[in-house]
Design a protein around this motif. Structure first.
Motif, PDB file in Angstrom:
ATOM      1  N   ALA A 168      -6.782   8.635  -7.981  1.00  0.00           N
ATOM      2  CA  ALA A 168      -5.924   7.509  -8.339  1.00  0.00           C
ATOM      3  C   ALA A 168      -6.105   6.347  -7.370  1.00  0.00           C
ATOM      4  N   LEU A 169      -6.230   6.663  -6.084  1.00  0.00           N
ATOM      5  CA  LEU A 169      -6.406   5.606  -5.082  1.00  0.00           C
ATOM      6  C   LEU A 169      -7.778   4.958  -5.206  1.00  0.00           C
ATOM      7  N   MET A 170      -8.803   5.748  -5.506  1.00  0.00           N
ATOM      8  CA  MET A 170     -10.135   5.177  -5.699  1.00  0.00           C
ATOM      9  C   MET A 170     -10.156   4.281  -6.940  1.00  0.00           C
ATOM     10  N   GLU A 171      -9.474   4.702  -7.982  1.00  0.00           N
ATOM     11  CA  GLU A 171      -9.393   3.895  -9.200  1.00  0.00           C
ATOM     12  C   GLU A 171      -8.655   2.582  -8.924  1.00  0.00           C
ATOM     13  N   GLN A 172      -7.567   2.683  -8.184  1.00  0.00           N
ATOM     14  CA  GLN A 172      -6.792   1.484  -7.827  1.00  0.00           C
ATOM     15  C   GLN A 172      -7.642   0.542  -6.970  1.00  0.00           C
ATOM     16  N   GLU A 173      -8.378   1.105  -6.020  1.00  0.00           N
ATOM     17  CA  GLU A 173      -9.222   0.292  -5.141  1.00  0.00           C
ATOM     18  C   GLU A 173     -10.312  -0.429  -5.932  1.00  0.00           C
ATOM     19  N   SER A 174     -10.869   0.242  -6.918  1.00  0.00           N
ATOM     20  CA  SER A 174     -11.934  -0.406  -7.710  1.00  0.00           C
ATOM     21  C   SER A 174     -11.375  -1.531  -8.569  1.00  0.00           C
ATOM     22  N   LYS A 175     -10.085  -1.467  -8.911  1.00  0.00           N
ATOM     23  CA  LYS A 175      -9.452  -2.543  -9.692  1.00  0.00           C
ATOM     24  C   LYS A 175      -9.128  -3.749  -8.821  1.00  0.00           C
ATOM     25  N   ASP A 176      -8.838  -3.496  -7.531  1.00  0.00           N
ATOM     26  CA  ASP A 176      -8.447  -4.576  -6.616  1.00  0.00           C
ATOM     27  C   ASP A 176      -9.608  -5.359  -6.155  1.00  0.00           C
ATOM     28  N   ALA A 189       0.837  -1.204   0.000  1.00  0.00           N
ATOM     29  CA  ALA A 189       0.000   0.000   0.000  1.00  0.00           C
ATOM     30  C   ALA A 189       0.872   1.254   0.000  1.00  0.00           C
ATOM     31  N   ILE A 190       1.924   1.249   0.807  1.00  0.00           N
ATOM     32  CA  ILE A 190       2.835   2.393   0.858  1.00  0.00           C
ATOM     33  C   ILE A 190       3.498   2.588  -0.497  1.00  0.00           C
ATOM     34  N   MET A 191       3.945   1.484  -1.111  1.00  0.00           N
ATOM     35  CA  MET A 191       4.574   1.589  -2.429  1.00  0.00           C
ATOM     36  C   MET A 191       3.599   2.171  -3.452  1.00  0.00           C
ATOM     37  N   GLY A 192       2.341   1.767  -3.370  1.00  0.00           N
ATOM     38  CA  GLY A 192       1.341   2.301  -4.289  1.00  0.00           C
ATOM     39  C   GLY A 192       1.134   3.788  -4.098  1.00  0.00           C
ATOM     40  N   ILE A 193       1.058   4.213  -2.850  1.00  0.00           N
ATOM     41  CA  ILE A 193       0.881   5.641  -2.561  1.00  0.00           C
ATOM     42  C   ILE A 193       2.107   6.418  -3.019  1.00  0.00           C
ATOM     43  N   GLU A 194       3.299   5.894  -2.724  1.00  0.00           N
ATOM     44  CA  GLU A 194       4.535   6.558  -3.153  1.00  0.00           C
ATOM     45  C   GLU A 194       4.586   6.673  -4.672  1.00  0.00           C
ATOM     46  N   ALA A 195       4.133   5.630  -5.376  1.00  0.00           N
ATOM     47  CA  ALA A 195       4.126   5.667  -6.841  1.00  0.00           C
ATOM     48  C   ALA A 195       3.173   6.753  -7.333  1.00  0.00           C
TER      49      ALA A 195
END
Length: 181
Positions: free
Chosen positions: A173-181, A116-122
């Motif tokens: 971006a985080l909401m989009e990532q969450e909907s993909k997961d 999760a941290i890596m995703g946020i950092e990215a």
């Protein structure tokens, strides 16, 4: 024992007092390194920027005019050095996430937290440069809006606008990532 102010340390450091120079470095090095690391995403580059920031400080100390706090000036120098380096090459993502993982977590929870941290950092690394600067100084380094605006040489209103756009972009971006997961 009372803490000696930056101005007192600057005066002593300008006169060649190695202890005062070391005290200034110890007081401000961590923040300068964190700003550089977050902007560049590379530990070696961040170390170089930190060292260059203090080399520049030692050169100007004899003529120091306290128009701003030393920390504000040092952050400005570090940020400008980062900008110069970023202009010379494409931005890169961080190789490793910051070491803020709670060791009380189970291994699978630590892995999920690190990912999760890596995703946020990215996502932060992908922000436009000025938004990343504003977010790094204000939200991640805890500078007040006025001081962060001084470092970036913009108005407080402009800083708040950059922060708002950065937060909206990250949220989307985080909401989009969450909907993909």
């Amino acid at each position: 024992m009372a803490s000696i102010s930056d101005l007192d340390q600057i005066t002593k450091a300008a006169a060649g007092d190695r202890g005062a120079q070391a005290a200034l470095v110890n007081r401000h090095m961590d923040m300068i390194f964190r700003v550089a690391y977050r902007m560049l995403g590379d530990q070696a580059e961040a170390e170089d920027v930190t060292q260059e920031t203090f080399l520049r400080a030692w050169k100007i100390l004899p003529d120091w005019q306290p128009k701003a706090k030393f920390s504000t000036w040092a952050c400005t120098v570090a940020l400008n050095l980062c900008r110069d380096r970023l202009r010379k090459k494409r931005p890169i993502l961080m190789d490793t996430p910051p070491e803020r993982v709670d060791m009380a977590l189970r291994p699978d929870e630590r892995l999920a937290s690190a990912q999760a941290i890596m995703g946020i950092e990215a996502h932060i690394a992908a922000l436009p440069e000025r938004q990343k600067e504003a977010l790094t100084l204000s939200a991640l380094e805890g500078l007040g809006n006025k001081q962060a605006a001084e470092v970036m040489d913009i108005t407080v209103h402009a800083l708040e606008s950059l922060l708002g756009r950065a937060r909206r972009t990250l949220r989307a971006a985080l909401m989009e990532q969450e909907s993909k997961d």
